[in-house]
Design a protein around this motif. Structure first.
Motif, short mmCIF file in Angstrom:
data_model
loop_
_atom_site.label_atom_id
_atom_site.label_comp_id
_atom_site.label_asym_id
_atom_site.label_seq_id
_atom_site.Cartn_x
_atom_site.Cartn_y
_atom_site.Cartn_z
N ALA A 39 0.72 -1.19 -0.14
CA ALA A 39 -0.04 -0.16 -0.02
C ALA A 39 0.90 1.35 0.05
CB ALA A 39 -1.04 -0.02 1.32
N ASP A 61 -9.04 -3.07 -4.34
CA ASP A 61 -7.90 -4.32 -3.94
C ASP A 61 -8.41 -5.56 -4.94
OD1 ASP A 61 -9.79 -5.51 -2.40
OD2 ASP A 61 -8.84 -4.51 -0.60
N LEU A 108 -2.92 -4.42 4.43
CA LEU A 108 -3.40 -3.56 3.33
C LEU A 108 -4.52 -2.58 4.22
CD1 LEU A 108 -2.55 -3.52 0.36
CD2 LEU A 108 -4.91 -4.83 0.12
N CYS A 128 -3.60 1.59 4.36
CA CYS A 128 -4.64 2.23 3.63
C CYS A 128 -5.19 3.28 4.79
CB CYS A 128 -5.62 1.48 2.99
SG CYS A 128 -4.97 0.53 1.34
N VAL A 132 -10.54 1.93 1.09
CA VAL A 132 -10.58 0.93 0.10
C VAL A 132 -12.05 0.99 -0.33
CG1 VAL A 132 -10.24 -1.28 -0.22
CG2 VAL A 132 -8.44 -0.11 1.00
N LEU A 171 -3.14 -3.90 -5.39
CA LEU A 171 -3.91 -2.69 -4.82
C LEU A 171 -3.65 -1.53 -6.10
CD1 LEU A 171 -5.15 -1.36 -2.39
CD2 LEU A 171 -3.04 0.05 -1.93
N MET A 214 -4.52 2.02 -6.91
CA MET A 214 -4.41 3.33 -6.12
C MET A 214 -4.86 4.53 -7.21
SD MET A 214 -2.44 5.01 -2.89
CE MET A 214 -2.97 3.94 -1.69
#
Length: 730
Positions: free
Chosen positions: A466, A485, A508, A512, A519, A541, A543
């Motif tokens: 992350a 994710d 994770l 995050c 998420v 992930l 992002m």
């Protein structure tokens, strides 16, 4: 396909009768791990999915996020609606092993249709791919087929693939992973959901004809791959038609523009049965469907085949009776099939076939009634420290030329990343930048995982994944906005495998939350196990972050000899406690070690890095991650701009310390070329250390002095060493 005995007992108790063959097959697919998340859902509450920017979180076909400055309910000063992006991610792992081209291609098609069902137009794709060792011929076959499938489908539908990752690891040999993310663009007025609205509205199927491909795909994705999967499971893999998908994209845009859709769901796992039942269940309603009305491309299909086939390029829309004819006209205009297959009701979910009732169940029970699994887990053991003995020169050569750290140009040059004329920074950089001109913002996209990290330490490795994605975004001057994710694991019934999976979920979620990046959606893919064993726990992930404008500092050094290169981030040199756990160095040379500690305040590191990246005195920024400092420095050098870098190491254990300094992979670090070192040092004061490495030269040579050792390589040699994938596929 068969319904498990324990599940059959629950169904019989609910129905007060034996299920019909079609009902049994429908429950078997919708209660599968792939659809019901029976082993993972108890863990997913760890994720923080809320925030002012979150419009729609987990549970729909894709998440919806408002861009900064668009959070208020009121329209902006120009009277325009708020600007939204959609985010979704999907796995097509088992299909891509059985048929790499079609498996990967239909993975792209599926995640794009998830975007369409939210009333959004797809603007970018990111693919994260994981294969066995590159030297293995079967891995190369899968790799080439998957990349060809992604490029063919994405290029044909006109959606740019702008970001992603490729990793090779021996534990993916029997089960590769294909994770594809999609970002879409919409606004408040155009937003559509998968929640059925009102009894009496019609259910309309638009798109390709239904065939027999993909039968039982959901259940196939919920079990370990067998040794003969490539032949025996071929019917479970869908066959895509990107040209039909392109027509569906444009037809969907027209339908949304004219406000003809009340709700929508794309046909993916469990086909029509999955899409239509989930649509009405979310609205607390039911449906009446006449299966023989479904337009078909193969003769003599039976009710079960029509209900569960996962044929591609199909959408299920809820439409008011008054708008049905206009929907037909638009479908005809785009040469797409169109069938009015039934209507929304306030009763059960029922399906008939030639007058015979084949399904009559409560829609909510069908979609949400699967019991969750309570599985035992074991904490993974921490590795002992066993470091190899190898020369720095050999290690540098080995790590820089590793397929994992080598150039991925062979992959992304096959993708059209310019189509749509929004791509400001394309693949090959730390993160891509897409121009959202509607909001005058740049959208940074980063996607990937690190199997070496999560193999060494699932919890800390996932935290690092992350942070790594956030650092990629910050290196382009953007700050994290939200993430989705794709959580990939092996057989959860094995306690050690489930323990590793639990570790990546918690890790994770923890990082995050620290980064204030909710998420907002995702996908779980378990039973990625084969005769060769389970895959590493793999938390892909995807992002996104935002910034003002669309420009970003480059990754490569600018040819300015009056500038300095700084390393931002904890080097560990002060106490000599450099850790090599999870590094490509150990993966290639043998040995084990503890995983590096992460920054104490990762959010401050990311925020400050984004601020410095946007400073006018900053000329280049590159994150330090896979391969460590050695690879990051090598990637920055060009024919016109070299670097003389000096890295201090403790006197004791100089060879080991030098290797650790060059190759440890603690994320949250970056290299910055600047005209003003003071600006960088002042910005990071109290956040993380800043170390001056050296000055930029004009001879295209990388010189790295590590203690009393010096490594010298020119840009041409580095390019040759990093062309591993091209050489291996010649």
């Amino acid at each position: 396909m068969s319904l498990a005995d324990s599940d059959r007992e629950l169904v019989v108790e609910e129905l007060e009768r034996e299920p019909t063959p079609a009902e049994a097959a429908l429950f078997e697919n919708l209660w599968s791990e792939h659809c019901a998340y029976r082993s993972s859902r108890p863990l997913l509450s760890a994720f923080d999915s809320e925030g002012d920017q979150v419009v729609i979180g987990p549970g729909d076909d894709a998440a919806v996020v408002a861009l900064p400055g668009s959070e208020d309910d009121e329209a902006d000063e120009d009277g325009d609606d708020r600007t939204y992006i959609t985010m979704g991610i999907e796995s097509h792992n088992h299909p891509s092993y059985v048929d790499p081209f079609d498996g990967a291609a239909t993975g792209v098609g599926g995640i794009v249709r998830d975007t369409l069902s939210m009333g959004a137009y797809p603007i970018a794709l990111a693919d994260s791919l994981y294969f066995g060792e590159f030297e293995d011929e079967h891995s190369k076959y899968l790799f080439e087929g998957v990349v060809e499938g992604i490029s063919h489908y994405g290029n044909c539908i006109g959606v740019p693939t702008v970001a992603g990752s490729v990793d090779f690891h021996s534990d993916y040999e029997g089960n590769p992973l294909v994770n594809v993310a999609c970002v879409g663009l919409t606004n408040e007025e155009r937003l559509v959901t998968a929640v059925a609205q009102e009894p009496g509205n019609k259910l309309v199927l638009v798109g390709n004809g239904t065939g027999r491909d993909g039968l039982g795909g959901a259940s196939f994705a919920s079990e370990d791959l067998a040794e003969d999967a490539e032949t025996e499971d071929r019917p479970a893999v869908q066959v895509g038609d990107p040209y039909a998908e392109k027509l569906l994209i444009e037809a969907n845009e027209q339908l949304v523009d004219e406000g003809l859709i009340e709700s929508a769901r794309d046909l993916g796992a469990a086909g029509l049965g999955g899409a239509s039942s989930e649509l009405v269940a979310k609205g607390g309603l039911g449906a009446r469907i006449e299966l023989e009305r479904v337009h078909q491309r193969e003769p003599n299909m039976n009710a079960l085949e029509i209900l569960l086939a996962e044929s591609q390029e199909r959408m299920c829309y809820e439409v008011t009776p008054d708008n049905v004819e206009r929907v037909r006209e638009i479908a005809d205009r785009f040469d797409l099939g169109c069938s009015v297959i039934g209507e929304v009701t306030d009763g059960n979910y029922t399906c008939t076939f030639n007058g015979e009732t084949v399904v009559d169940v409560d829609a909510y029970f069908l979609g949400e009634g699967a019991p969750m699994n309570d599985l035992p887990s074991e904490e993974p053991e921490q590795p002992e420290t066993e470091l190899p003995e190898t020369s720095l020169e050999d290690a540098f050569d080995t790590v820089v030329s590793s397929p994992n750290t080598a150039s991925k140009r062979w992959v992304y040059r096959q993708y059209d990343h310019e189509v749509g004329v929004r791509t400001s920074v394309g693949p090959g950089d730390d993160a891509a930048i897409i121009a959202i001109r509607e909001a005058e913002q740049g959208l940074a996209i980063s996607s990937g995982a690190a199997p070496n990290w999560t193999t060494a330490a699932p919890f800390e490795g996932a935290r690092a994944v992350a942070l790594e994605n956030a650092t990629n975004i910050a290196a382009k001057g953007a700050t994290p906005l939200a993430a989705v994710d794709c959580l990939n694991g092996g057989n959860p019934e094995k306690p050690d495998v489930y323990g590793g999976f639990k570790g990546i979920v918690d890790g994770l979620a923890d990082m995050c939350e620290s980064l204030s990046s909710p998420v907002v959606g995702g996908n779980v893919s378990l039973y990625n196990d084969s005769v060769t064993g389970p895959i590493p726990p793999t938390p892909t992930l995807a992002m996104v972050g935002t910034k003002d404008g669309y420009d970003a500092p480059p990754l490569s050094l600018e040819p300015d000899t009056d500038t300095t290169v700084l390393l931002v981030g904890d080097t560990g040199l002060e106490n000599g406690d450099l850790r090599l756990g999870g590094s490509e160095y150990l993966a290639r040379t043998g040995g084990s070690d503890r995983f590096p500690e992460l920054p104490a305040d990762p959010a401050a590191v990311v925020e400050t890095l984004a601020e410095v990246a946007n400073d006018e005195t900053t000329l280049a920024v590159h994150d330090v991650s896979h391969g460590g400092l050695a690879v990051a420095l090598a990637e920055m050098v060009t024919d016109d701009a070299g670097l003389e870098a000096s890295i201090p190491v403790p006197e004791s254990g100089s060879e080991t310390a030098a290797a650790a300094a060059l190759f440890h992979e603690q994320p949250g670090r970056a290299l910055i070329q600047t005209e003003s070192p003071e600006v960088v040092s002042d910005a990071f004061e109290g956040v993380t250390p800043v170390v001056e490495l050296g000055a930029v030269t004009d001879d295209g040579t990388l010189g790295i002095a590590v203690g009393d050792r010096t490594l010298t390589t020119d840009a041409g040699e580095i390019r040759d060493r990093r062309a591993t994938i091209e050489r291996g596929l010649e």
